[in-house]
Design an enzyme around this catalytic site. Structure first.
Site: not given
Ligand code: THU
Length: 126
Positions: A53, A55
């Site tokens: 993700c 973050e």
């Molecule tokens: N995702 C994030 O980057 N941060 C989050 O807190 C939630 C989900 C991303 C992971 C994946 O690439 C996409 O969002 C869909 O889940």
């Protein structure tokens, strides 16, 4: 560094998101106590579970540069507001105090802010 400025950094970082599978782009901007800002994006993988993700990308960049103290993180997705997922909440908790600020919003005029404690109450810590 204002909340709005941090949000703008997350928004521009989001352009580099690598999300060919979900198409759900995310950008983050993490403000360290040093004043340095570390951006991050989600980086997906054909083996879906290997995805990281936005973050966690930002935190990994900062920690690997020697940062240990943090003030706030702004997060935005291609669909607007994006509160951090459960894994990211636990990951962030490792490095921040209860009063660390998490900022998101559908637009720069509608930012919302919560503390770490609010997003992960009764958290697991060793
Ligand atoms: N995702 C994030 O980057 N941060 C989050 O807190 C939630 C989900 C991303 C992971 C994946 O690439 C996409 O969002 C869909 O889940």
């Amino acid at each position: 560094m204002t909340e709005r400025e941090l949000y703008e950094k997350a928004l521009s970082a989001m352009q580099n998101a690598y999300a060919p599978y979900s198409k759900f782009t995310v950008g983050a901007a993490l403000l360290a106590s040093s004043g340095h800002i570390y951006t991050g994006v989600n980086v997906e993988n054909a083996s879906y579970g290997a995805t990281i993700c936005a973050e966690r990308t930002a935190f990994v960049k900062a920690i690997s540069e020697g940062e240990r103290n943090f003030e706030a993180i702004a997060i935005v997705s291609g669909e607007g507001k994006a509160w951090p997922c459960g894994i990211c909440r636990q990951f962030m908790l490792e490095f921040v105090e209860d009063d660390f600020n998490i900022i998101t919003g559908d637009s720069i005029e509608s930012l919302e802010m919560r503390t770490m404690k609010e997003l992960l109450p009764e958290a697991f810590r060793l």
